[in-house]
Each structure stands twice: as structure tokens, then as C-alpha cells.
Design an enzyme around this catalytic site. Structure first.
Site, PDB file in Angstrom:
ATOM      1  N   LYS A   4      -6.704   2.045  -2.702  1.00  0.00           N
ATOM      2  CA  LYS A   4      -6.400   1.434  -1.501  1.00  0.00           C
ATOM      3  C   LYS A   4      -6.405   2.481  -0.284  1.00  0.00           C
ATOM      4  CE  LYS A   4      -4.759  -1.451   1.351  1.00  0.00           C
ATOM      5  NZ  LYS A   4      -5.717  -2.427   1.920  1.00  0.00           N
ATOM      6  N   SER A  29       0.764  -1.184   0.184  1.00  0.00           N
ATOM      7  CA  SER A  29       0.048   0.040  -0.093  1.00  0.00           C
ATOM      8  C   SER A  29       0.806   1.224  -0.001  1.00  0.00           C
ATOM      9  CB  SER A  29      -0.981   0.040   1.312  1.00  0.00           C
ATOM     10  OG  SER A  29      -1.775  -1.296   1.466  1.00  0.00           O
TER      11      SER A  29
HETATM   12  P1  NAD Z   1       5.081  -6.860   7.462  1.00  0.00           P
HETATM   13  O1  NAD Z   1       5.800  -5.820   8.180  1.00  0.00           O
HETATM   14  O2  NAD Z   1       4.380  -8.047   8.090  1.00  0.00           O
HETATM   15  O3  NAD Z   1       6.061  -7.519   6.243  1.00  0.00           O
HETATM   16  C1  NAD Z   1       6.726  -6.757   5.331  1.00  0.00           C
HETATM   17  C2  NAD Z   1       8.042  -7.482   5.032  1.00  0.00           C
HETATM   18  O4  NAD Z   1       8.782  -6.837   4.423  1.00  0.00           O
HETATM   19  C3  NAD Z   1       8.746  -7.865   6.275  1.00  0.00           C
HETATM   20  O5  NAD Z   1       9.167  -9.535   6.215  1.00  0.00           O
HETATM   21  C4  NAD Z   1      10.286  -7.148   6.344  1.00  0.00           C
HETATM   22  O6  NAD Z   1      11.388  -7.809   6.668  1.00  0.00           O
HETATM   23  C5  NAD Z   1      10.042  -6.935   4.873  1.00  0.00           C
HETATM   24  N1  NAD Z   1      11.063  -5.834   4.263  1.00  0.00           N
HETATM   25  C6  NAD Z   1      11.121  -4.633   4.745  1.00  0.00           C
HETATM   26  N2  NAD Z   1      11.955  -3.792   4.085  1.00  0.00           N
HETATM   27  C7  NAD Z   1      12.363  -4.598   3.128  1.00  0.00           C
HETATM   28  C8  NAD Z   1      13.447  -4.511   1.932  1.00  0.00           C
HETATM   29  N3  NAD Z   1      13.757  -3.418   1.692  1.00  0.00           N
HETATM   30  N4  NAD Z   1      13.730  -5.614   1.189  1.00  0.00           N
HETATM   31  C9  NAD Z   1      13.313  -6.882   1.578  1.00  0.00           C
HETATM   32  N5  NAD Z   1      12.333  -7.138   2.670  1.00  0.00           N
HETATM   33  C10 NAD Z   1      12.087  -5.982   3.188  1.00  0.00           C
HETATM   34  O7  NAD Z   1       3.931  -6.142   6.504  1.00  0.00           O
HETATM   35  P2  NAD Z   1       2.361  -6.643   5.989  1.00  0.00           P
HETATM   36  O8  NAD Z   1       1.341  -6.660   7.090  1.00  0.00           O
HETATM   37  O9  NAD Z   1       2.759  -7.893   5.282  1.00  0.00           O
HETATM   38  O10 NAD Z   1       2.106  -5.603   4.883  1.00  0.00           O
HETATM   39  C11 NAD Z   1       2.875  -5.477   3.682  1.00  0.00           C
HETATM   40  C12 NAD Z   1       2.007  -4.383   2.849  1.00  0.00           C
HETATM   41  O11 NAD Z   1       0.854  -4.692   2.689  1.00  0.00           O
HETATM   42  C13 NAD Z   1       1.944  -2.975   3.427  1.00  0.00           C
HETATM   43  O12 NAD Z   1       1.897  -1.871   2.521  1.00  0.00           O
HETATM   44  C14 NAD Z   1       0.555  -2.981   4.205  1.00  0.00           C
HETATM   45  O13 NAD Z   1       0.299  -1.791   4.341  1.00  0.00           O
HETATM   46  C15 NAD Z   1      -0.190  -3.709   2.908  1.00  0.00           C
HETATM   47  N6  NAD Z   1      -1.234  -4.539   3.643  1.00  0.00           N
HETATM   48  C16 NAD Z   1      -1.297  -5.130   4.707  1.00  0.00           C
HETATM   49  C17 NAD Z   1      -2.434  -5.886   5.323  1.00  0.00           C
HETATM   50  C18 NAD Z   1      -2.399  -6.509   6.333  1.00  0.00           C
HETATM   51  O14 NAD Z   1      -3.512  -7.076   6.948  1.00  0.00           O
HETATM   52  N7  NAD Z   1      -1.309  -7.031   6.927  1.00  0.00           N
HETATM   53  C19 NAD Z   1      -3.460  -5.877   4.612  1.00  0.00           C
HETATM   54  C20 NAD Z   1      -3.591  -5.295   2.969  1.00  0.00           C
HETATM   55  C21 NAD Z   1      -2.551  -4.496   2.703  1.00  0.00           C
END
Ligand code: NAD
Length: 304
Positions: free
Chosen positions: A175, A101
Site C-alpha cells: 500500500k 495504511s
Molecule cells: P479520517 O481521518 O477521515 O478517519 C479516521 C477516523 O479515526 C476519525 O473519525 C477519527 O476520529 C478516528 N480515530 C482516530 N484515532 C482513533 C482511536 N484511537 N480510536 C477510535 N477512533 C479513532 O481518515 P480516513 O481518510 O478515513 O483514513 C483512514 C485510513 O485509511 C488511513 O490510514 C488512510 O491513510 C487510509 N486511506 C485513506 C484513503 C482516503 O481516500 N481517505 C484511501 C485509502 C486509504
């Protein structure tokens, strides 16, 4: 023609991990990367179709399509254009699909820079939370040009349902606005529950009644029983990320000169709650924060 070759996947956290598992279920090989080696090991352990890359550059070098599922648009920009990033080794014609997002104007700028290198950017942020990611029922708000979108359709369909929103950046705008709606109903549902409980109503009964009534929402249906009334506060989506999304919606409204009193208030509320509850708090803990304010306590800190 839909791409079936190995897909690069960067960011295998709460959402990315189940999305990768669904790609593997659909027999699509995945080359995954995450800065968190444990998260990476968890996702490669489950299937021989999922392998771990040693670097972002390796993902770019080996995959014609790379999905990013990172916390913020700034993280995506770093991962793509930073030194040794995905774009440094990607062959011309490659497609990057940002399913994070991210902030829409940043996405438009990134698309232009990638275009100059002969690469395409598609934004396909998702809604449906961890359950939607696990069940491959995510709504995929998809912005970008038709030809690259057609090339990744098969891959996207393995994770959810495509909704075309328009040119690149439009998915990210859609979004952010969705998450404003989601945050507003979570805040309203939490306040309604606080009043109901103080009046002596039964919380579980109220959840059932609202779910059969016009106050029904994703917050009443999927958060009240599951995360708030049982005080689990563990939906797998942090308050920090929700605050980021509502902030994006707010700056979009500002840029477009639209007056949005409710959006401004919800955004301020989330900022205050985040300050009180901290970066690790789940977004459903907003209830705990409102409960704390209402009781004149320290925002629920004592309850953590
Ligand atoms: P999260 O923090 O659980 O996962 C993110 C992952 O990215 C982590 O494992 C982290 O180590 C990795 N990371 C961060 N920087 C990095 C880099 N430079 N290179 C490689 N890996 C890297 O987050 P999430 O909840 O999975 O959310 C991910 C995206 O999806 C966000 O933008 C969030 O807003 C969106 N989103 C989340 C949800 C939800 O319910 N969790 C729902 C819809 C959208």
C-alpha cells in the site's frame, strides 16, 4: 468457514463510514466505535444493523473480528494494546484486521505481540479512495496467515476485492508503495497542467487528451476534472495522510538499502506542501502549492 457474527469496526471517518455502510448492506451486523461521537452517530443513524460501542474494550469483548480504519499504525497500536484497548477483552482466537495504511514493520511487531495473546493480525489496507469505499470496489492488499484470512474473506468481499500479498505486514508495504506511485503521478500531472496553462492550452481539453493518451493515470482520470480544474480540492484524502504513506515507502526503501531518487523528491515535496497548506488540506491541493511556488507566491495560502 467464513465469520458472519457481529464485526467490530474502529474508525468511521472518510473511509470507515462508507465501508461500514457496505458491511450493513451485505447484512453483516457491525459494532462501531470512534473517538469522534458525531462521526459515530452518522454511521449508526443509517442502518439498524450498525450499533455504537461505548469503548474499545466493548468492541473487543463482543466481536471475534475487529477491523481498524485509523489514521496511522501508531493509532492502531494504541487502540489495540493501549489501556482498555481492543485486545484487553478479546477472546483467544480473535482476529484484528488493520485496514489502515500503517507502517509495515510496526505491523509485524504488533502481530507478534498479539500472537502471544492468542490473537491474529491481518493487514488489509485499501486503495480506491472514497469512491472505492462507497462503491465497495476497494483493492484490499491482504497480508497474513491463510487460515485467519479465510475466516474474514466474506467480510472483506463486502468492501472490495482481495489481493493476497503474503505474510502479515506485506499488505502495508504494498500500500505504501502504491501511494508513492499515486503521489508521483499527482505531482507530475499538476506540473504538466501548470506548464500547459502557461503555454495557453485549455486545461479541460488537456485532461481529456491525457486521459486518452499514455500520460493517463488515476490523477488524470479521477482528479483533474473532479478536484483540480474546478478548484474543489476535496477528494476526501488529506495531504497529511498521503505524506505519511510516502514517508513509509521512503523508510522502507532506506531499510532495504534501495536508492530511490524520485521517491525521495516526492516525499520532500509533500513535506513542504504539508507545511505550507496545513493538516486539513486535501491531497489534491498539492496542485495549489505547486501553482503558488511557480508564481512565486506563498504556496497558495492566499487562495485558501
Ligand atoms: P479520517 O481521518 O477521515 O478517519 C479516521 C477516523 O479515526 C476519525 O473519525 C477519527 O476520529 C478516528 N480515530 C482516530 N484515532 C482513533 C482511536 N484511537 N480510536 C477510535 N477512533 C479513532 O481518515 P480516513 O481518510 O478515513 O483514513 C483512514 C485510513 O485509511 C488511513 O490510514 C488512510 O491513510 C487510509 N486511506 C485513506 C484513503 C482516503 O481516500 N481517505 C484511501 C485509502 C486509504
Amino acid at each position: 468457514m467464513s465469520e458472519t457474527k457481529t464485526i467490530g469496526f474502529v474508525g468511521v471517518g472518510n473511509m470507515g463510514a462508507p465501508m461500514v455502510r457496505n458491511l450493513a448492506k451485505a447484512e453483516i451486523p457491525v459494532l462501531a466505535f470512534d473517538l469522534d461521537r458525531q462521526a459515530l452517530a452518522r454511521v449508526t443513524g443509517g442502518s439498524n444493523l450498525v450499533t455504537a460501542a461505548a469503548s474499545l474494550a466493548e468492541v473487543g469483548a463482543k466481536c471475534a473480528t475487529v477491523i481498524t480504519m485509523l489514521p496511522t499504525g501508531a493509532n492502531v497500536r494504541d487502540a489495540v494494546l493501549g489501556e482498555g484497548g481492543i485486545a484487553s477483552k478479546m477472546a483467544e482466537g480473535g482476529i484484528i484486521v488493520d485496514m489502515s495504511s500503517s507502517e509495515p514493520t510496526g505491523t509485524v511487531a504488533l502481530a507478534k505481540e498479539l500472537e502471544a495473546r492468542g490473537l491474529h493480525l491481518i493487514d488489509a489496507p485499501v486503495s480506491g479512495g472514497v469512491p472505492g469505499a462507497v462503491n465497495a470496489t476497494l483493492a484490499l492488499m491482504t497480508g497474513g496467515e491463510d487460515a485467519p484470512v479465510a475466516r474474514v474473506e466474506g467480510v472483506l468481499n463486502a468492501m472490495g476485492n482481495i489481493f493476497r500479498t503474503g505474510p502479515v505486514g506485506s499488505g502495508h508495504a504494498a500500500k505504501a508503495l502504491n501511494n508513492f506511485l499515486s503521489a508521483a503521478s499527482l505531482a507530475a500531472t499538476s506540473e504538466a497542467l501548470l506548464v500547459a496553462l502557461k503555454f495557453g492550452l485549455d486545461g479541460a481539453a488537456m485532461a481529456d487528451i491525457w486521459n486518452a493518451s499514455t500520460g493517463r493515470s488515476n490523477a488524470t482520470e479521477n482528479k483533474l476534472h473532479q478536484h483540480i480544474l474546478n478548484r474543489k480540492f476535496a477528494a476526501g484524502f488529506t495531504l497529511k495522510l498521503l505524506n505519511k504513506d510516502v514517508g513509509i515507502a521512503r523508510s522502507l526503501a532506506e531499510q532495504l538499502d534501495v536508492r530511490t531518487d524520485t521517491l525521495d523528491r516526492v516525499s520532500a515535496l509533500l513535506g513542504d506542501a504539508l507545511e505550507e497548506l496545513g493538516d486539513e488540506a486535501d491531497h489534491t491541493a498539492l496542485y495549489k502549492y505547486l501553482e503558488g511556488i511557480s508564481e512565486g507566491r506563498d504556496g497558495g495560502k492566499a487562495d485558501r
